[in-house]
Design a protein around this motif. Structure first.
Motif, PDB file in Angstrom:
ATOM      1  N   LEU A  59       0.923  -0.907   0.388  1.00  0.00           N
ATOM      2  CA  LEU A  59      -0.328  -0.108  -0.351  1.00  0.00           C
ATOM      3  C   LEU A  59       1.407   1.245  -0.160  1.00  0.00           C
ATOM      4  CD1 LEU A  59      -2.410  -1.272   2.428  1.00  0.00           C
ATOM      5  CD2 LEU A  59      -2.824  -1.353   0.515  1.00  0.00           C
ATOM      6  N   THR A  60       0.206   2.650  -0.302  1.00  0.00           N
ATOM      7  CA  THR A  60       1.001   3.821  -0.093  1.00  0.00           C
ATOM      8  C   THR A  60       0.229   4.864   1.224  1.00  0.00           C
ATOM      9  OG1 THR A  60      -0.506   4.430  -1.870  1.00  0.00           O
ATOM     10  CG2 THR A  60       1.957   3.683  -2.417  1.00  0.00           C
ATOM     11  N   VAL A  61       0.885   5.526   1.526  1.00  0.00           N
ATOM     12  CA  VAL A  61       0.397   6.285   2.850  1.00  0.00           C
ATOM     13  C   VAL A  61      -0.325   7.738   2.339  1.00  0.00           C
ATOM     14  CG1 VAL A  61       0.909   7.599   4.649  1.00  0.00           C
ATOM     15  CG2 VAL A  61       2.354   5.687   4.223  1.00  0.00           C
ATOM     16  N   ALA A  62      -1.928   7.395   2.306  1.00  0.00           N
ATOM     17  CA  ALA A  62      -2.674   8.372   1.707  1.00  0.00           C
ATOM     18  C   ALA A  62      -2.495   9.786   2.352  1.00  0.00           C
ATOM     19  CB  ALA A  62      -4.152   7.727   1.233  1.00  0.00           C
ATOM     20  N   VAL A 103      -8.889  11.310   0.157  1.00  0.00           N
ATOM     21  CA  VAL A 103     -10.225  11.272  -0.584  1.00  0.00           C
ATOM     22  C   VAL A 103      -8.819  11.204  -1.754  1.00  0.00           C
ATOM     23  CG1 VAL A 103     -11.073  13.480  -2.129  1.00  0.00           C
ATOM     24  CG2 VAL A 103     -10.311  13.947   0.541  1.00  0.00           C
ATOM     25  N   LEU A 104      -9.977  10.158  -2.545  1.00  0.00           N
ATOM     26  CA  LEU A 104      -9.601   8.941  -3.229  1.00  0.00           C
ATOM     27  C   LEU A 104     -10.934   8.597  -4.827  1.00  0.00           C
ATOM     28  CD1 LEU A 104      -9.052   5.769  -0.600  1.00  0.00           C
ATOM     29  CD2 LEU A 104      -7.341   7.027  -1.017  1.00  0.00           C
ATOM     30  N   GLU A 105      -9.921   8.211  -5.158  1.00  0.00           N
ATOM     31  CA  GLU A 105     -10.714   8.256  -6.926  1.00  0.00           C
ATOM     32  C   GLU A 105     -10.377   6.535  -6.729  1.00  0.00           C
ATOM     33  OE1 GLU A 105      -8.991   9.344 -10.573  1.00  0.00           O
ATOM     34  OE2 GLU A 105     -10.203  11.524  -9.910  1.00  0.00           O
ATOM     35  N   VAL A 106     -12.453   6.462  -7.413  1.00  0.00           N
ATOM     36  CA  VAL A 106     -12.143   4.653  -7.708  1.00  0.00           C
ATOM     37  C   VAL A 106     -12.605   4.862  -8.712  1.00  0.00           C
ATOM     38  CG1 VAL A 106     -14.062   2.469  -5.949  1.00  0.00           C
ATOM     39  CG2 VAL A 106     -12.789   4.680  -4.776  1.00  0.00           C
ATOM     40  N   GLY A 107     -12.841   3.974  -9.284  1.00  0.00           N
ATOM     41  CA  GLY A 107     -13.242   3.873 -10.838  1.00  0.00           C
ATOM     42  C   GLY A 107     -12.410   4.527 -12.136  1.00  0.00           C
ATOM     43  N   SER A 108     -13.925   5.253 -12.797  1.00  0.00           N
ATOM     44  CA  SER A 108     -13.625   6.146 -13.461  1.00  0.00           C
ATOM     45  C   SER A 108     -13.796   7.294 -13.177  1.00  0.00           C
ATOM     46  CB  SER A 108     -14.493   5.698 -14.615  1.00  0.00           C
ATOM     47  OG  SER A 108     -15.730   5.724 -14.570  1.00  0.00           O
ATOM     48  N   ARG A 110     -15.222   7.998 -10.286  1.00  0.00           N
ATOM     49  CA  ARG A 110     -15.539   8.155  -8.643  1.00  0.00           C
ATOM     50  C   ARG A 110     -14.810   8.488  -7.716  1.00  0.00           C
ATOM     51  NH1 ARG A 110     -19.146   9.190  -5.952  1.00  0.00           N
ATOM     52  NH2 ARG A 110     -21.222   8.551  -5.343  1.00  0.00           N
ATOM     53  N   ARG A 111     -15.329   9.837  -6.649  1.00  0.00           N
ATOM     54  CA  ARG A 111     -14.518  10.091  -5.692  1.00  0.00           C
ATOM     55  C   ARG A 111     -15.019   9.513  -3.873  1.00  0.00           C
ATOM     56  NH1 ARG A 111     -12.076  15.873  -6.109  1.00  0.00           N
ATOM     57  NH2 ARG A 111     -10.432  15.441  -7.412  1.00  0.00           N
ATOM     58  N   LEU A 112     -14.069   9.272  -2.632  1.00  0.00           N
ATOM     59  CA  LEU A 112     -14.701   7.962  -1.813  1.00  0.00           C
ATOM     60  C   LEU A 112     -13.514   9.207  -0.689  1.00  0.00           C
ATOM     61  CD1 LEU A 112     -15.874   6.684  -0.089  1.00  0.00           C
ATOM     62  CD2 LEU A 112     -14.325   4.738  -0.150  1.00  0.00           C
ATOM     63  N   ILE A 113     -14.036   9.785   0.019  1.00  0.00           N
ATOM     64  CA  ILE A 113     -13.491  10.246   1.764  1.00  0.00           C
ATOM     65  C   ILE A 113     -13.237   8.722   2.743  1.00  0.00           C
ATOM     66  CG2 ILE A 113     -13.106  11.643   3.852  1.00  0.00           C
ATOM     67  CD1 ILE A 113     -14.991  13.091   1.249  1.00  0.00           C
ATOM     68  N   ALA A 114     -12.111   8.466   2.615  1.00  0.00           N
ATOM     69  CA  ALA A 114     -11.976   7.664   3.808  1.00  0.00           C
ATOM     70  C   ALA A 114     -10.886   8.125   4.998  1.00  0.00           C
ATOM     71  CB  ALA A 114     -11.217   5.809   3.043  1.00  0.00           C
ATOM     72  N   ALA A 115     -11.562   7.900   5.866  1.00  0.00           N
ATOM     73  CA  ALA A 115     -11.221   8.536   7.451  1.00  0.00           C
ATOM     74  C   ALA A 115     -11.111   7.724   8.444  1.00  0.00           C
ATOM     75  CB  ALA A 115     -11.601   9.246   8.028  1.00  0.00           C
TER      76      ALA A 115
END
Length: 236
Positions: A59-62, A103-108, A110-115
């Motif tokens: 993994l990488t540190v986000a 803040v992550l980009e998923v697929g084409s 689409r954004r998701l916030i993971a906390a």
């Protein structure tokens, strides 16, 4: 239409004071797209230990800094758009608490916030910090126009005041779609569900719980004093 399943992990790794190799094996086996970690090393050599852990897990540190011992690690299927780190209000005599936001980009696109967060052992500071976390995540939701998934060590079981604050805003992923086991603490004698994954109402929860694959469970007690919680979600 969904963009596929996103795997969110919550895991308190107790500063890698037990068996770091077992922690790495658990995380790698669960293949998270976002690993929301608590009690990440924050003292001598903390930066090196954090990057070494991420690399070992693939993994990488986000997101995450030294204070509060939090991190969000991102998997190869997501793109990191932004990372944030917030300190919560200080309480004399207690550990400093915080919130790591990725803040992550998923697929084409689409954004998701993971906390990731780790709340207090004491009731009053825990309630205060829960309210602060909710406010910070509401700002992030509006700023990035993305749904939120919060994962962390709540230090409280369902039905407590802070847990109720969280579920007044979010879905309790395990209660919504239980899969595997529920109790997360302690790893050696699990009786209490004090770790959780919480998702915005617009997020579809496919499954959530402590993974019960015997091959992974064999490392739980050696790795740390908490068991991992894995949620599988879908974004509309």
């Amino acid at each position: 239409m969904s963009v596929g399943t996103v795997r969110i992990l919550s895991y308190n790794i107790r500063s890698l004071r037990d068996d770091p190799a077992a922690v790495t094996r658990v995380v790698r086996a669960l293949e998270p797209d976002a690993a929301c970690l608590q009690e990440v090393p924050r003292f001598l050599g903390w930066r090196c230990k954090r990057w070494r852990l991420a690399r070992g897990c693939g993994l990488t540190v986000a997101a995450g800094r030294r204070p509060a011992g939090l991190a969000v690690l991102a998997g190869p299927r997501v793109r990191v758009v932004r990372g944030e780190h917030h300190l919560l209000s200080p309480v004399p005599g207690l550990h400093r608490r915080g919130l790591a936001v990725a803040v992550l980009e998923v697929g084409s696109g689409r954004r998701l916030i993971a906390a990731s967060t780790h709340l207090d052992l004491k009731d009053e500071p825990r309630r205060t910090h829960t309210a602060e976390v909710l406010e910070l995540l509401d700002r992030a939701r509006r700023r990035y126009d993305a749904p939120v998934v919060l994962a962390g060590d709540v230090n409280e079981e369902p039905g407590g005041a802070s847990w109720d604050l969280l579920t007044g805003v979010f879905q309790d992923a395990y209660a919504t779609a239980p899969k595997g086991e529920g109790p997360t603490f302690s790893a050696r004698s699990p009786r209490r569900r004090i770790d959780g994954v919480f998702a915005d109402p617009g997020v579809e929860i496919a499954a959530c719980g402590v993974p019960d694959d015997p091959a992974v469970m064999a490392d739980y007690a050696a790795a740390t004093d908490h068991r991992p919680v894995l949620a599988e979600i879908r974004l509309a």
